[in-house]
Design a protein around this motif. Sequence first.
Motif, PDB file in Angstrom:
ATOM      1  N   GLU A 150      -5.678  76.602 101.639  1.00  0.00           N
ATOM      2  CA  GLU A 150      -5.652  75.765 102.841  1.00  0.00           C
ATOM      3  C   GLU A 150      -6.884  74.867 102.900  1.00  0.00           C
ATOM      4  O   GLU A 150      -6.794  73.703 103.279  1.00  0.00           O
ATOM      5  CB  GLU A 150      -5.545  76.612 104.104  1.00  0.00           C
ATOM      6  CG  GLU A 150      -5.440  75.807 105.381  1.00  0.00           C
ATOM      7  CD  GLU A 150      -4.323  74.769 105.365  1.00  0.00           C
ATOM      8  OE1 GLU A 150      -4.547  73.672 105.915  1.00  0.00           O
ATOM      9  OE2 GLU A 150      -3.240  75.027 104.816  1.00  0.00           O
ATOM     10  N   GLU A 151      -8.025  75.388 102.522  1.00  0.00           N
ATOM     11  CA  GLU A 151      -9.247  74.586 102.509  1.00  0.00           C
ATOM     12  C   GLU A 151      -9.131  73.448 101.491  1.00  0.00           C
ATOM     13  O   GLU A 151      -9.548  72.319 101.763  1.00  0.00           O
ATOM     14  CB  GLU A 151     -10.463  75.466 102.188  1.00  0.00           C
ATOM     15  CG  GLU A 151     -11.775  74.729 102.164  1.00  0.00           C
ATOM     16  CD  GLU A 151     -12.179  74.103 103.495  1.00  0.00           C
ATOM     17  OE1 GLU A 151     -13.061  73.222 103.477  1.00  0.00           O
ATOM     18  OE2 GLU A 151     -11.625  74.459 104.552  1.00  0.00           O
TER      19      GLU A 151
ATOM     20  N   ARG B 112      -6.331  72.027 100.539  1.00  0.00           N
ATOM     21  CA  ARG B 112      -5.405  71.044 101.124  1.00  0.00           C
ATOM     22  C   ARG B 112      -6.095  70.214 102.198  1.00  0.00           C
ATOM     23  O   ARG B 112      -5.899  69.003 102.288  1.00  0.00           O
ATOM     24  CB  ARG B 112      -4.182  71.759 101.708  1.00  0.00           C
ATOM     25  CG  ARG B 112      -3.158  72.154 100.688  1.00  0.00           C
ATOM     26  CD  ARG B 112      -1.831  72.542 101.351  1.00  0.00           C
ATOM     27  NE  ARG B 112      -1.874  73.830 101.987  1.00  0.00           N
ATOM     28  CZ  ARG B 112      -1.525  74.972 101.409  1.00  0.00           C
ATOM     29  NH1 ARG B 112      -1.118  74.974 100.171  1.00  0.00           N
ATOM     30  NH2 ARG B 112      -1.592  76.100 102.063  1.00  0.00           N
ATOM     31  N   ARG B 113      -6.912  70.861 103.010  1.00  0.00           N
ATOM     32  CA  ARG B 113      -7.635  70.144 104.065  1.00  0.00           C
ATOM     33  C   ARG B 113      -8.581  69.112 103.464  1.00  0.00           C
ATOM     34  O   ARG B 113      -8.640  67.971 103.913  1.00  0.00           O
ATOM     35  CB  ARG B 113      -8.414  71.140 104.926  1.00  0.00           C
ATOM     36  CG  ARG B 113      -9.019  70.542 106.185  1.00  0.00           C
ATOM     37  CD  ARG B 113      -9.819  71.573 106.965  1.00  0.00           C
ATOM     38  NE  ARG B 113     -11.060  71.928 106.308  1.00  0.00           N
ATOM     39  CZ  ARG B 113     -12.152  71.167 106.293  1.00  0.00           C
ATOM     40  NH1 ARG B 113     -12.164  70.009 106.887  1.00  0.00           N
ATOM     41  NH2 ARG B 113     -13.244  71.574 105.678  1.00  0.00           N
TER      42      ARG B 113
ATOM     43  N   ARG C  69      -6.583  66.185 102.174  1.00  0.00           N
ATOM     44  CA  ARG C  69      -6.157  65.301 103.272  1.00  0.00           C
ATOM     45  C   ARG C  69      -7.308  64.427 103.748  1.00  0.00           C
ATOM     46  O   ARG C  69      -7.137  63.226 103.995  1.00  0.00           O
ATOM     47  CB  ARG C  69      -5.608  66.127 104.437  1.00  0.00           C
ATOM     48  CG  ARG C  69      -4.211  66.652 104.227  1.00  0.00           C
ATOM     49  CD  ARG C  69      -3.607  67.223 105.511  1.00  0.00           C
ATOM     50  NE  ARG C  69      -4.388  68.261 106.134  1.00  0.00           N
ATOM     51  CZ  ARG C  69      -4.278  69.566 105.881  1.00  0.00           C
ATOM     52  NH1 ARG C  69      -3.394  69.983 104.999  1.00  0.00           N
ATOM     53  NH2 ARG C  69      -5.023  70.445 106.510  1.00  0.00           N
ATOM     54  N   LEU C  70      -8.502  65.021 103.862  1.00  0.00           N
ATOM     55  CA  LEU C  70      -9.670  64.240 104.274  1.00  0.00           C
ATOM     56  C   LEU C  70      -9.988  63.154 103.258  1.00  0.00           C
ATOM     57  O   LEU C  70     -10.315  62.021 103.619  1.00  0.00           O
ATOM     58  CB  LEU C  70     -10.887  65.144 104.467  1.00  0.00           C
ATOM     59  CG  LEU C  70     -10.902  65.996 105.714  1.00  0.00           C
ATOM     60  CD1 LEU C  70     -12.091  66.957 105.690  1.00  0.00           C
ATOM     61  CD2 LEU C  70     -10.958  65.130 106.960  1.00  0.00           C
TER      62      LEU C  70
END
Length: 143
Positions: A65-66, A68-69, A72-73
């Motif tokens: 998840e990190e 993916r985050r 996205r950023l």
Amino acid sequence: MSAHLTAKQNAFALGIVGGIPATTAYRQAYDADGMKPESVWVESCRLATNPKVALRVSELRAEQEEERRMLRLSHAEAVLERLEHEALEAKTDSTRVRALELIGRHLGMFTDKVEITTQERSVEMIEQEIRDRLVRFGFVNVD
């Protein structure tokens, strides 16, 4: 790797996080050639609920998840940089204005504001309002 997992337990956890069914992850991580499908299912369930393995799965999902985050950023930054470039360098006014508008929306500058007002109404007032609307929309005839 936390909780001192064996290489096979870690491989199983990686398979689970990779989205494969627990029985498949078990077969890939362990020598299950001679095992009945029911036995593989029981052992994969037991392994999935092992506290150390469950913790590792949770850690791996958090890492995923990190990642993916961060991706996205990174994409958001690239898009904003391109919009800034278009806002300053585009050949047409409409393109520059559109780029500025999109930047402004991203920054929350152009949110629609909705005002909601409430008033105390009696049951009778609400019923009359419903009747009036039914008449207005032709669902009820006025006699």
